[in-house]
Scaffold this motif. Structure first.
Motif, PDB file in Angstrom:
ATOM      1  N   VAL A 126       0.867  -1.180   0.000  1.00 18.48           N
ATOM      2  CA  VAL A 126       0.000   0.000   0.000  1.00 18.48           C
ATOM      3  C   VAL A 126       0.908   1.237   0.000  1.00 18.48           C
ATOM      4  O   VAL A 126       1.974   1.233   0.625  1.00 18.48           O
ATOM      5  N   GLY A 127       0.478   2.274  -0.715  1.00 14.58           N
ATOM      6  CA  GLY A 127       1.282   3.498  -0.786  1.00 14.58           C
ATOM      7  C   GLY A 127       2.160   3.556  -2.034  1.00 14.58           C
ATOM      8  O   GLY A 127       2.796   4.571  -2.287  1.00 14.58           O
ATOM      9  N   THR A 128       2.182   2.476  -2.798  1.00 15.16           N
ATOM     10  CA  THR A 128       2.959   2.479  -4.035  1.00 15.16           C
ATOM     11  C   THR A 128       2.048   2.831  -5.214  1.00 15.16           C
ATOM     12  O   THR A 128       0.843   3.035  -5.052  1.00 15.16           O
ATOM     13  N   THR A 129       2.641   2.876  -6.388  1.00 22.93           N
ATOM     14  CA  THR A 129       1.859   3.094  -7.612  1.00 22.93           C
ATOM     15  C   THR A 129       2.107   1.919  -8.546  1.00 22.93           C
ATOM     16  O   THR A 129       3.253   1.517  -8.754  1.00 22.93           O
ATOM     17  N   LEU A 130       1.014   1.385  -9.091  1.00 23.81           N
ATOM     18  CA  LEU A 130       1.147   0.295 -10.062  1.00 23.81           C
ATOM     19  C   LEU A 130       1.162   0.878 -11.471  1.00 23.81           C
ATOM     20  O   LEU A 130       0.315   1.722 -11.796  1.00 23.81           O
ATOM     21  N   TRP A 131       2.074   0.405 -12.261  1.00 21.23           N
ATOM     22  CA  TRP A 131       2.119   0.754 -13.685  1.00 21.23           C
ATOM     23  C   TRP A 131       1.838  -0.512 -14.474  1.00 21.23           C
ATOM     24  O   TRP A 131       2.528  -1.523 -14.275  1.00 21.23           O
ATOM     25  N   LEU A 132       0.845  -0.457 -15.343  1.00 26.19           N
ATOM     26  CA  LEU A 132       0.479  -1.637 -16.114  1.00 26.19           C
ATOM     27  C   LEU A 132       0.627  -1.354 -17.603  1.00 26.19           C
ATOM     28  O   LEU A 132       0.493  -0.200 -18.041  1.00 26.19           O
ATOM     29  N   ARG A 133       0.895  -2.417 -18.342  1.00 20.82           N
ATOM     30  CA  ARG A 133       0.951  -2.282 -19.798  1.00 20.82           C
ATOM     31  C   ARG A 133       0.303  -3.516 -20.400  1.00 20.82           C
ATOM     32  O   ARG A 133       0.673  -4.644 -20.066  1.00 20.82           O
ATOM     33  N   ALA A 134      -0.690  -3.281 -21.252  1.00 20.77           N
ATOM     34  CA  ALA A 134      -1.404  -4.395 -21.885  1.00 20.77           C
ATOM     35  C   ALA A 134      -1.292  -4.268 -23.397  1.00 20.77           C
ATOM     36  O   ALA A 134      -1.210  -3.163 -23.928  1.00 20.77           O
ATOM     37  N   ARG A 135      -1.276  -5.408 -24.078  1.00 21.31           N
ATOM     38  CA  ARG A 135      -1.175  -5.374 -25.542  1.00 21.31           C
ATOM     39  C   ARG A 135      -2.113  -6.399 -26.158  1.00 21.31           C
ATOM     40  O   ARG A 135      -2.471  -7.404 -25.518  1.00 21.31           O
ATOM     41  N   LEU A 136      -2.490  -6.111 -27.384  1.00 24.69           N
ATOM     42  CA  LEU A 136      -3.336  -7.037 -28.138  1.00 24.69           C
ATOM     43  C   LEU A 136      -2.437  -8.089 -28.767  1.00 24.69           C
ATOM     44  O   LEU A 136      -1.520  -7.771 -29.532  1.00 24.69           O
ATOM     45  N   ASP A 137      -2.725  -9.360 -28.453  1.00 24.94           N
ATOM     46  CA  ASP A 137      -1.886 -10.446 -28.981  1.00 24.94           C
ATOM     47  C   ASP A 137      -2.517 -11.113 -30.204  1.00 24.94           C
ATOM     48  O   ASP A 137      -1.822 -11.773 -30.966  1.00 24.94           O
ATOM     49  N   GLY A 138      -3.840 -10.970 -30.366  1.00 29.58           N
ATOM     50  CA  GLY A 138      -4.472 -11.585 -31.531  1.00 29.58           C
ATOM     51  C   GLY A 138      -5.983 -11.513 -31.447  1.00 29.58           C
ATOM     52  O   GLY A 138      -6.555 -11.408 -30.358  1.00 29.58           O
ATOM     53  N   VAL A 139      -6.607 -11.545 -32.621  1.00 34.98           N
ATOM     54  CA  VAL A 139      -8.071 -11.494 -32.715  1.00 34.98           C
ATOM     55  C   VAL A 139      -8.543 -12.623 -33.619  1.00 34.98           C
ATOM     56  O   VAL A 139      -7.979 -12.834 -34.701  1.00 34.98           O
ATOM     57  N   LEU A 140      -9.540 -13.348 -33.145  1.00 39.21           N
ATOM     58  CA  LEU A 140     -10.156 -14.389 -33.976  1.00 39.21           C
ATOM     59  C   LEU A 140     -11.665 -14.293 -33.792  1.00 39.21           C
ATOM     60  O   LEU A 140     -12.167 -14.457 -32.669  1.00 39.21           O
ATOM     61  N   ARG A 141     -12.358 -14.019 -34.896  1.00 33.18           N
ATOM     62  CA  ARG A 141     -13.815 -13.774 -34.830  1.00 33.18           C
ATOM     63  C   ARG A 141     -14.103 -12.718 -33.757  1.00 33.18           C
ATOM     64  O   ARG A 141     -13.568 -11.626 -33.827  1.00 33.18           O
ATOM     65  N   ARG A 142     -14.930 -13.057 -32.739  1.00 32.04           N
ATOM     66  CA  ARG A 142     -15.259 -12.049 -31.696  1.00 32.04           C
ATOM     67  C   ARG A 142     -14.271 -12.098 -30.540  1.00 32.04           C
ATOM     68  O   ARG A 142     -14.464 -11.418 -29.527  1.00 32.04           O
ATOM     69  N   LYS A 143     -13.240 -12.904 -30.651  1.00 35.91           N
ATOM     70  CA  LYS A 143     -12.346 -13.139 -29.498  1.00 35.91           C
ATOM     71  C   LYS A 143     -11.079 -12.284 -29.574  1.00 35.91           C
ATOM     72  O   LYS A 143     -10.349 -12.321 -30.560  1.00 35.91           O
ATOM     73  N   TYR A 144     -10.816 -11.548 -28.501  1.00 35.78           N
ATOM     74  CA  TYR A 144      -9.657 -10.656 -28.405  1.00 35.78           C
ATOM     75  C   TYR A 144      -8.733 -11.194 -27.313  1.00 35.78           C
ATOM     76  O   TYR A 144      -9.097 -11.221 -26.135  1.00 35.78           O
ATOM     77  N   PHE A 145      -7.557 -11.653 -27.709  1.00 33.49           N
ATOM     78  CA  PHE A 145      -6.574 -12.207 -26.779  1.00 33.49           C
ATOM     79  C   PHE A 145      -5.597 -11.091 -26.389  1.00 33.49           C
ATOM     80  O   PHE A 145      -4.999 -10.449 -27.260  1.00 33.49           O
ATOM     81  N   VAL A 146      -5.468 -10.867 -25.094  1.00 35.27           N
ATOM     82  CA  VAL A 146      -4.624  -9.762 -24.607  1.00 35.27           C
ATOM     83  C   VAL A 146      -3.749 -10.247 -23.458  1.00 35.27           C
ATOM     84  O   VAL A 146      -4.083 -11.228 -22.778  1.00 35.27           O
ATOM     85  N   SER A 147      -2.650  -9.546 -23.246  1.00 34.02           N
ATOM     86  CA  SER A 147      -1.784  -9.893 -22.112  1.00 34.02           C
ATOM     87  C   SER A 147      -1.246  -8.606 -21.502  1.00 34.02           C
ATOM     88  O   SER A 147      -1.251  -7.547 -22.144  1.00 34.02           O
ATOM     89  N   ALA A 148      -0.810  -8.699 -20.251  1.00 34.36           N
ATOM     90  CA  ALA A 148      -0.363  -7.486 -19.563  1.00 34.36           C
ATOM     91  C   ALA A 148       0.661  -7.823 -18.498  1.00 34.36           C
ATOM     92  O   ALA A 148       0.785  -8.970 -18.055  1.00 34.36           O
ATOM     93  N   GLU A 149       1.396  -6.783 -18.102  1.00 34.18           N
ATOM     94  CA  GLU A 149       2.287  -6.912 -16.950  1.00 34.18           C
ATOM     95  C   GLU A 149       2.094  -5.704 -16.046  1.00 34.18           C
ATOM     96  O   GLU A 149       1.654  -4.640 -16.500  1.00 34.18           O
ATOM     97  N   ALA A 150       2.389  -5.895 -14.759  1.00 32.76           N
ATOM     98  CA  ALA A 150       2.278  -4.802 -13.786  1.00 32.76           C
ATOM     99  C   ALA A 150       3.617  -4.617 -13.106  1.00 32.76           C
ATOM    100  O   ALA A 150       4.264  -5.603 -12.704  1.00 32.76           O
ATOM    101  N   ARG A 151       4.036  -3.362 -12.987  1.00 31.61           N
ATOM    102  CA  ARG A 151       5.324  -3.031 -12.362  1.00 31.61           C
ATOM    103  C   ARG A 151       5.115  -2.008 -11.262  1.00 31.61           C
ATOM    104  O   ARG A 151       4.156  -1.250 -11.279  1.00 31.61           O
ATOM    105  N   LEU A 152       6.064  -1.994 -10.348  1.00 31.79           N
ATOM    106  CA  LEU A 152       5.938  -1.162  -9.150  1.00 31.79           C
ATOM    107  C   LEU A 152       6.647   0.181  -9.317  1.00 31.79           C
ATOM    108  O   LEU A 152       7.842   0.214  -9.654  1.00 31.79           O
TER     109      LEU A 152
END
Ligand SMILES: CCCCCCCC(=O)SCCNC(=O)CCNC(=O)[C@H](O)C(C)(C)COP(=O)(O)OP(=O)(O)OC[C@H]1O[C@@H](n2cnc3c(N)ncnc32)[C@H](O)[C@@H]1OP(=O)(O)O
Length: 199
Positions: A126-152
């Motif tokens: 508690v008291g820190t700040t989270l930095w996140l980054r997410a990216r689109l890895d692929g799309v198939l029909r209605r499906k969106y595959f994404v991934s992310a990481e969180a850093r302190l």
């Protein structure tokens, strides 16, 4: 195909990565709240107050603008506490859901989380700040595959979590059919539209 592989978060070989929609915010621009009452991104009491910007996913080849990505920031406040002085895991998942969920709408209409997998790599004080980054890895029909990481505490700070998710594209009917009527009316839906969607 087995049931397990059909529901996997692995990006299918025939998935594609479309470009950002021409009307979506540009690289570096702030992504506005998608709903003024959202506890993820809107400035409302009890929310996690996530702020997000369009990021540039340069991809493996280093070409600018080839991918779709989002950068987010969240202050880890006292009211997110789980273990003493540490974030509750559900808040980290909410942060991932919000950041990951901001990616697909840069390409298409509304999407909802169908599946979210989180690896908790290190405690988040508690008291820190989270930095996140997410990216689109692929799309198939209605499906969106994404991934992310969180850093302190900074964009290249220590890695505290990683996540993968599947978002499924839905139409307006999804919200009209399932949302609470007064909240739908507050964002402009008419009682008639709501009744019609519910049959
Ligand atoms: C406006 C933006 C809001 C963003 C807010 C932040 C994100 C959120 O927190 S959203 C809230 C949490 N999520 C929800 O409430 C969603 C609840 N679930 C649902 O409404 C439905 O299950 C829904 C829409 C995901 C899928 O249902 P439906 O539209 O009938 O699609 P369906 O045909 O079952 O599935 C479509 C595809 O996704 C796959 N799929 C669906 N669910 C899953 C899952 N859990 N795991 C893996 N794959 C799945 C299906 O296998 C299918 O794949 P294929 O095209 O290969 O056959």
């Amino acid at each position: 195909m087995t049931q397990a592989s059909a529901r996997s978060l692995d990006v299918p070989a025939d998935a594609t990565i479309p470009s950002r929609h021409p009307k979506a915010p540009g690289v570096g621009e702030r992504i506005p709240p998608h709903n003024p009452a959202c506890r993820g991104c809107a400035d409302v009491p009890g929310g996690i107050h996530m702020e997000s910007w369009v990021d540039d996913d340069r991809g493996e080849g280093g070409d600018p603008g080839v991918g779709v990505a989002v950068r987010s920031r969240m202050a880890v406040t006292d009211d997110m506490q789980g273990g003493p002085g540490l974030i509750h895991g559900g808040y980290l998942m909410a942060a991932f859901d919000e950041c990951l969920g901001s990616v697909a709408p840069l390409v298409t209409r509304s999407c909802v989380t169908a599946r979210l997998e989180t690896d908790f790599r290190a405690p988040v004080p508690v008291g820190t700040t989270l930095w996140l980054r997410a990216r689109l890895d692929g799309v198939l029909r209605r499906k969106y595959f994404v991934s992310a990481e969180a850093r302190l505490d900074s964009e290249d700070g220590p890695l505290v979590g990683t996540a993968r998710a599947l978002f499924v594209q839905v139409d307006l009917q999804h919200f009209l059919r399932h949302g609470r009527a007064e909240d739908l009316e507050a964002i402009g839906a008419s009682a008639e539209q709501i009744r019609a969607a519910r049959g």
